[in-house]
Design an enzyme around this catalytic site. Sequence first.
Site, short mmCIF file in Angstrom:
data_model
loop_
_atom_site.label_atom_id
_atom_site.label_comp_id
_atom_site.label_asym_id
_atom_site.label_seq_id
_atom_site.Cartn_x
_atom_site.Cartn_y
_atom_site.Cartn_z
N ASP A 93 12.82 50.22 -37.89
CA ASP A 93 13.88 49.71 -38.09
C ASP A 93 14.19 48.69 -38.49
OD1 ASP A 93 16.04 47.73 -36.52
OD2 ASP A 93 15.07 48.47 -35.10
N GLY A 95 15.14 44.94 -38.22
CA GLY A 95 15.06 44.03 -37.72
C GLY A 95 15.96 43.56 -37.45
N GLY A 96 17.54 44.88 -37.62
CA GLY A 96 19.03 43.96 -37.68
C GLY A 96 19.04 43.41 -35.95
N ASP A 147 21.20 44.56 -40.87
CA ASP A 147 22.53 44.67 -40.39
C ASP A 147 23.17 43.58 -39.85
OD1 ASP A 147 20.78 46.42 -38.01
OD2 ASP A 147 22.81 47.14 -37.44
N ASP A 267 16.47 57.12 -30.39
CA ASP A 267 15.11 56.13 -30.01
C ASP A 267 15.95 55.79 -28.85
OD1 ASP A 267 14.86 53.07 -30.47
OD2 ASP A 267 16.30 54.17 -31.96
#
EC number: 2.4.2.29
Length: 377
Positions: A93, A95-96, A147, A267
């Site tokens: 992922d 970090g959004g 994002d 997930d």
Amino acid sequence: MTETHAFTVKARDGAARIGELRFSRGTVRTPAFMPVGTAGTVKAMFPETVRSTGADIVLGNTYHLMLRPGAERVAELGGLHRFMNWPLPILTDSGGFQVMSLASLRKLTEDGVTFRSHLDGSEHHLTPERSIEIQRLLGADVTMQLDECVALPCPDEEAERAMRLSLRWAERSKAAFGTDPARALFGIVQGGTVPSLRLASAEGLTAIGFDGYAIGGLAVGEPQDVMLKTLEETVPALPEERPRYLMGVGTPEDILLSVLRGVDMFDCVMPTRAGRHGQAYTRFGRVNLRNARHAADPRPLDEESECPAARDYSRAYLHHLIKAGEILGAMLLTWINVHYYQTLTAGIREAIAAGRLADFAAQTRAAWAAGDLPARD
């Protein structure tokens, strides 16, 4: 995609499909559930136990690994696969999600987001380019664009602002990623629950061109029916030949209903978090092992399960471990939960291949609704 990371749809049943997402480290069978290994570990599980459940891929997190132990250190130690002893594919992922979940600790600008570490207060600046760099240092097989995820409900204007920013960050993420035949880059559709914004996001991302498309910003406060309606409006706008990943979702029912609407990958922290809090996911639905009704029950949680933790330990013992706060209780219940999620997705794949997904969904939901086996007299 290039030959080194290709996605192939193998069969369809309505909007649902089974497929294969191939990497040099292994093939991800879809629909797929990815256990969450935020900080380089699926909590309370050995990597080999995760694999034994049928998982083809796990998820790591850019923000958390950036803070500790640091992406450069992981790279020096051979990358995340070697570091956590997981030889199969890893998705990271970007970090959004932390842009939303850690809103009180960050400052957002056009350039990126500045976080104040929840660990020691140190300041870290994450841009689309730096997020891609960190994920490359970690060695991710699937890299996510940076994002902005917003909590729901929110004003349409706020959803549009975040969606437009995410599109601009998507362009920068694609430029920073460049061409890498060994890895895939996914864009993330945003836009809240506003159909026109979701479609604009999907169209913009498709124009940029990604190896896969994630649907972000759902399961963040909206009811299930709203989430499903948003999927129905969004999924048809995504390229047929690319995998579709619904981020952060969810319950077994969420997964089943989303597959029916064309989603390929999922997930969620739910199975691991529930396991640490005494909750088990089974073919009977969710079972609370803290409940006193299990205290003297010698039966296993599910004698027909292929998971040793569900089959070989009594409910009384699991109840005792949870009530006593023993680490083994969290380990066994997490194993049960991750195994059930993998059993569910395997059953979904088999049902799609046989053209009987609707029957499988109805039977599975009926079993959940019937609930757990009655306590022994």
